[in-house]
Scaffold this active site. Structure first.
Site, PDB file in Angstrom:
ATOM      1  N   PRO A  22       0.836  -1.203   0.000  1.00 18.71           N
ATOM      2  CG  PRO A  22       0.070  -0.959   2.187  1.00 18.71           C
ATOM      3  CD  PRO A  22       0.792  -1.910   1.289  1.00 18.71           C
ATOM      4  CB  THR A  24      -0.148   7.833   0.295  1.00 21.04           C
ATOM      5  OG1 THR A  24      -0.885   7.299   1.401  1.00 21.04           O
ATOM      6  CG2 THR A  24      -0.719   9.188  -0.073  1.00 21.04           C
ATOM      7  CD  GLN A  98      -2.923   0.574   4.314  1.00 17.07           C
ATOM      8  OE1 GLN A  98      -2.808   1.749   3.976  1.00 17.07           O
ATOM      9  NE2 GLN A  98      -1.891  -0.161   4.693  1.00 17.07           N
ATOM     10  CE1 TYR A 179      -0.656   8.814   8.762  1.00 11.48           C
ATOM     11  CE2 TYR A 179      -0.351   6.598   7.934  1.00 11.48           C
ATOM     12  CZ  TYR A 179      -0.102   7.951   7.846  1.00 11.48           C
ATOM     13  OH  TYR A 179       0.710   8.436   6.853  1.00 11.48           O
ATOM     14  CB  SER A 288      14.092  -1.700   1.298  1.00  8.35           C
ATOM     15  OG  SER A 288      13.510  -0.420   1.422  1.00  8.35           O
TER      16      SER A 288
END
Length: 351
Positions: A22, A24, A98, A179, A288
Site C-alpha cells: 500500500p 499513498t 487498506q 495514524y 526494501s
C-alpha cells in the site's frame, strides 16, 4: 518455496507471493475524495501481482489526513472503487482495500469543510504536513469521546461492507505510521483515563474492537493488519513497543486473520521475530527487500509473501521482471505525490 508459487492467505488465493504494498500516491479527485480513471489504470497495470493492497483509504471524512487521497464512505466512491476492482479482476488480479484513518496527522486545508481532526488525546503531532497551500503544522486534534470512538468503529465496519460490495477481495487495517490505531496503542499519544487509555489492556481495546467489527462483516479470513512496532513516523512514541505489540498480537492471533503485514525495522528491533513469536497466522513482510532477500525470506510455514513498494511503482510488470531476471526501472521520487499521469501510469512494461 519460491515467490512464484501460489499461496492461500485466509480466504485470499494468490497466484504468486509478490504483493504490491500500500502506497499513498495522491491522485484521487480533490474535494470529494473520489477514485478515478487514472487510478483504475494504475492498479490495472499492476494486476499481475499476487495481491494488490491499495493506498490508504479513509473510512469517513474525519479520517482524511493528506490531500488527494481517496475515501470509501459514499455511494459514489463505492461505485468508483467497484470500477477499479472490476478492471483488476478482468486482468486476473486480486485486490485488497487498506483502511487508514489518519487521526491527528492532518490539517483542515486537506479536509472537507467542517470535518474534524480527532485523536485519542488532544496532543498535536510535531512537524508539518503538505497541503495545496504549502507545508502547514499539524492541527491540534480534539480528544475523541466514547461516542466518537463507537462511531469510528462503525464507520470502519461500514467501509468494510462497502469494500466487499465494490468487489474487493479483502480489507487491511493500517495500524502503523502514526495514524489513529497506532495513536491509541502508544503511550505518547494516548493519555486517556477511560477504558480506552491508561493500562496496556485499555490501549489495545480500540484496535481489537476495530478488527472485531471488520471481521464481523464477512469473516476474519478476509481481513489483514499492517504493523511496524517502534516506527517513530509522524511523531509517534511508545514507551515499550515490543510489549505493546506482543500483547496486541497475542490477542489478535486467535481471531484467524488472513495475514499479518509486518514492516521490518532492523535498526530499531526485530519486528519479524516479534511477529513470529506472538502471531500464529501467515506473515507478509515488507521494506526494501531485494529479489534475493525475498526468495530467502519465504519459508512457507510463517513468512508466506513479500510486499514491494517502490519497485512496483516504477515496474508495473514486476513479477515478470523478477521471473525473467530483467532489469528494473528506477523510480522518479519527485513525482510520487504530484497530480496527473507522470510518474504514475507512464512507467513502461517490458513489452
Amino acid at each position: 518455496m519460491t515467490l512464484f508459487e501460489p499461496v492461500t492467505l485466509g480466504r485470499l488465493v494468490l497466484d504468486n507471493r509478490i504483493v504490491m504494498a500500500p502506497m499513498t500516491r495522491s491522485r484521487a479527485e480533490s474535494g470529494n475524495d473520489m477514485p478515478n480513471a487514472l487510478m483504475r489504470e494504475y492498479y490495472t497495470q499492476r494486476a499481475s501481482a499476487g495481491l494488490i493492497i491499495t493506498e490508504g483509504t479513509h473510512p469517513n471524512a474525519e479520517g482524511k489526513g493528506y490531500c488527494r487521497t481517496p475515501g470509501l464512505y459514499t455511494d459514489a466512491q463505492q461505485a468508483a472503487w467497484a470500477d477499479i476492482c472490476d478492471s483488476v479482476h478482468q486482468r486476473g488480479g486480486k485486490i485488497v482495500l487498506q483502511l487508514m484513518h489518519c487521526g491527528r496527522v492532518a490539517h483542515p486545508d486537506n479536509k472537507a469543510e467542517g470535518a474534524r481532526t480527532v485523536a485519542p488525546s488532544a496532543i498535536a503531532a510535531k512537524g508539518k504536513i503538505y497541503t495545496e497551500g504549502g507545508m502547514q503544522g499539524f492541527a491540534e486534534p480534539e480528544a475523541m469521546t466514547e461516542a466518537d470512538i463507537q462511531q469510528t468503529i462503525a464507520d470502519y465496519a461500514d467501509a468494510t461492507r462497502r469494500a466487499y460490495a465494490a468487489g474487493f477481495d479483502g480489507v487491511e487495517l493500517h495500524c502503523t505510521s502514526g495514524y489513529l490505531p497506532a495513536q491509541f496503542l502508544s503511550t505518547g499519544t494516548n493519555q486517556r483515563d477511560d477504558r480506552y487509555g491508561g493500562s496496556l489492556e485499555n490501549r489495545l481495546r480500540f484496535v481489537l474492537e476495530l478488527l472485531a467489527a471488520m471481521a464481523a462483516v464477512d469473516g476474519a479470513d478476509r481481513v489483514g493488519m499492517r504493523i511496524c512496532p517502534g516506527n517513530p513516523f509522524n511523531d509517534l512514541h511508545d514507551d515499550d513497543p515490543a510489549e505493546t505489540f506482543g500483547a496486541l498480537l497475542e490477542a489478535v492471533s486467535p481471531m484467524g486473520l488472513a495475514y499479518l503485514h509486518v514492516i521490518r525495522m532492523p535498526a530499531l528491533q526485530d519486528n519479524i521475530a516479534l511477529a513470529k513469536a506472538h502471531f500464529d497466522g501467515p506473515l507478509m513482510v515488507n521494506d526494501s527487500y531485494s529479489l534475493d532477500e525475498a526468495e530467502q525470506a519465504i519459508d512457507g510455514a510463517a513468512i508466506a509473501a513479500v510486499s514491494f513498494g517502490r519497485a512496483f511503482i516504477a515496474n508495473p510488470d514486476l513479477p515478470k521482471r523478477f521471473k525473467q531476471g530483467l532489469p528494473l526501472t528506477e523510480i522518479n521520487l519527485s513525482t510520487l505525490y504530484t497530480p496527473g499521469p507522470e510518474g504514475y501510469t507512464d512507467y513502461p512494461a517490458v513489452d
